[in-house]
Motif scaffolding. Structure first.
Motif, PDB file in Angstrom:
ATOM      1  N   UNK A 215       0.834  -1.208   0.000  1.00 51.08           N
ATOM      2  CA  UNK A 215       0.000   0.000   0.000  1.00 51.08           C
ATOM      3  C   UNK A 215       0.866   1.254   0.000  1.00 51.08           C
ATOM      4  N   UNK A 216       1.957   1.215   0.763  1.00 54.02           N
ATOM      5  CA  UNK A 216       2.878   2.351   0.799  1.00 54.02           C
ATOM      6  C   UNK A 216       3.424   2.636  -0.591  1.00 54.02           C
ATOM      7  N   UNK A 217       3.849   1.591  -1.276  1.00 53.71           N
ATOM      8  CA  UNK A 217       4.365   1.745  -2.641  1.00 53.71           C
ATOM      9  C   UNK A 217       3.303   2.324  -3.570  1.00 53.71           C
ATOM     10  N   UNK A 218       2.091   1.820  -3.500  1.00 53.78           N
ATOM     11  CA  UNK A 218       1.000   2.320  -4.349  1.00 53.78           C
ATOM     12  C   UNK A 218       0.724   3.802  -4.076  1.00 53.78           C
TER      13      UNK A 218
ATOM     14  N   UNK B 231      -8.287   2.594  -1.811  1.00 57.80           N
ATOM     15  CA  UNK B 231      -7.514   3.340  -0.826  1.00 57.80           C
ATOM     16  C   UNK B 231      -7.017   4.664  -1.395  1.00 57.80           C
ATOM     17  N   UNK B 232      -6.516   4.640  -2.629  1.00 57.03           N
ATOM     18  CA  UNK B 232      -6.028   5.878  -3.245  1.00 57.03           C
ATOM     19  C   UNK B 232      -7.161   6.866  -3.485  1.00 57.03           C
ATOM     20  N   UNK B 233      -8.344   6.377  -3.811  1.00 51.84           N
ATOM     21  CA  UNK B 233      -9.484   7.275  -3.991  1.00 51.84           C
ATOM     22  C   UNK B 233      -9.946   7.876  -2.672  1.00 51.84           C
ATOM     23  N   UNK B 234      -9.871   7.111  -1.590  1.00 57.37           N
ATOM     24  CA  UNK B 234     -10.199   7.666  -0.274  1.00 57.37           C
ATOM     25  C   UNK B 234      -9.233   8.789   0.088  1.00 57.37           C
TER      26      UNK B 234
ATOM     27  N   UNK C 162      -9.906   9.198 -11.235  1.00 54.54           N
ATOM     28  CA  UNK C 162     -11.042  10.116 -11.256  1.00 54.54           C
ATOM     29  C   UNK C 162     -12.350   9.446 -11.649  1.00 54.54           C
ATOM     30  N   UNK C 163     -12.416   8.132 -11.642  1.00 55.12           N
ATOM     31  CA  UNK C 163     -13.634   7.428 -12.044  1.00 55.12           C
ATOM     32  C   UNK C 163     -14.505   6.993 -10.885  1.00 55.12           C
ATOM     33  N   UNK C 164     -14.271   7.454  -9.692  1.00 55.12           N
ATOM     34  CA  UNK C 164     -15.093   7.080  -8.553  1.00 55.12           C
ATOM     35  C   UNK C 164     -14.336   6.186  -7.592  1.00 55.12           C
ATOM     36  N   UNK C 165     -14.931   5.986  -6.434  1.00 55.13           N
ATOM     37  CA  UNK C 165     -14.256   5.255  -5.377  1.00 55.13           C
ATOM     38  C   UNK C 165     -14.151   3.780  -5.682  1.00 55.13           C
TER      39      UNK C 165
END
Length: 152
Positions: free
Chosen positions: A29-32, A98-101, A122-125
């Motif tokens: 997750x950190x890398x992402x 997670x990135x969208x949050x 940008x396509x939603x959560x």
């Protein structure tokens, strides 16, 4: 004037259970996060191993104060506040979720432009979650995960 003095710093903290062997997941997750949000958007991502509370997996975001962004639901979740209930999910998040949050929280704070964050977000959560490899049949109501159960 430097960027650091004019731009508020945003930090992400990932708390995870070491007994559950979620270190690699937290690192992934950190890398992402770091690949998606370039500095100065996110200035720091920290990993906080949790030993005392087995089954913990939480993601916090902070700028002026720390806020719980994502929390993995545990079997024994009693007495959660309304704010905690909003950020508690079954299983683990897909990286896109997670990135969208994170993106939504940043937009809430300062309306960042979509060119700072990748277009693919940008396509939603989305609702992609996975259970972390814990089979419901093996899941004991009193325990948080199979690995924690083995440790005891």
């Amino acid at each position: 004037m430097s960027i650091e003095s004019t731009t508020p710093t945003t930090k992400i903290k990932i708390k995870y259970c070491t007994k559950c062997k979620w270190t690699n997941r937290a690192i992934w997750y950190t890398q992402e996060i770091l690949q998606t949000f370039s500095p100065p958007t996110i200035s720091e991502v920290s990993l906080v191993p949790e030993i005392i509370n087995p089954g913990t997996f939480e993601v916090y975001i902070s700028r002026t104060h720390e806020e719980l962004l994502y929390r993995r639901k545990m079997k024994q979740d009693f007495g959660l506040s309304e704010k905690e209930k909003k950020v508690t999910y079954e299983g683990f998040p897909d990286a896109k979720l997670l990135k969208n949050l994170i993106k939504q929280k940043l937009e809430e704070w300062d309306s960042i432009s979509s060119d700072v964050v990748g277009e693919h977000l940008s396509r939603g959560v989305g609702t992609l979650l996975n259970d972390g490899g814990v089979d419901d049949d093996d899941y004991n109501d009193e325990k948080d995960c199979i690995e924690c159960k083995k440790e005891e």
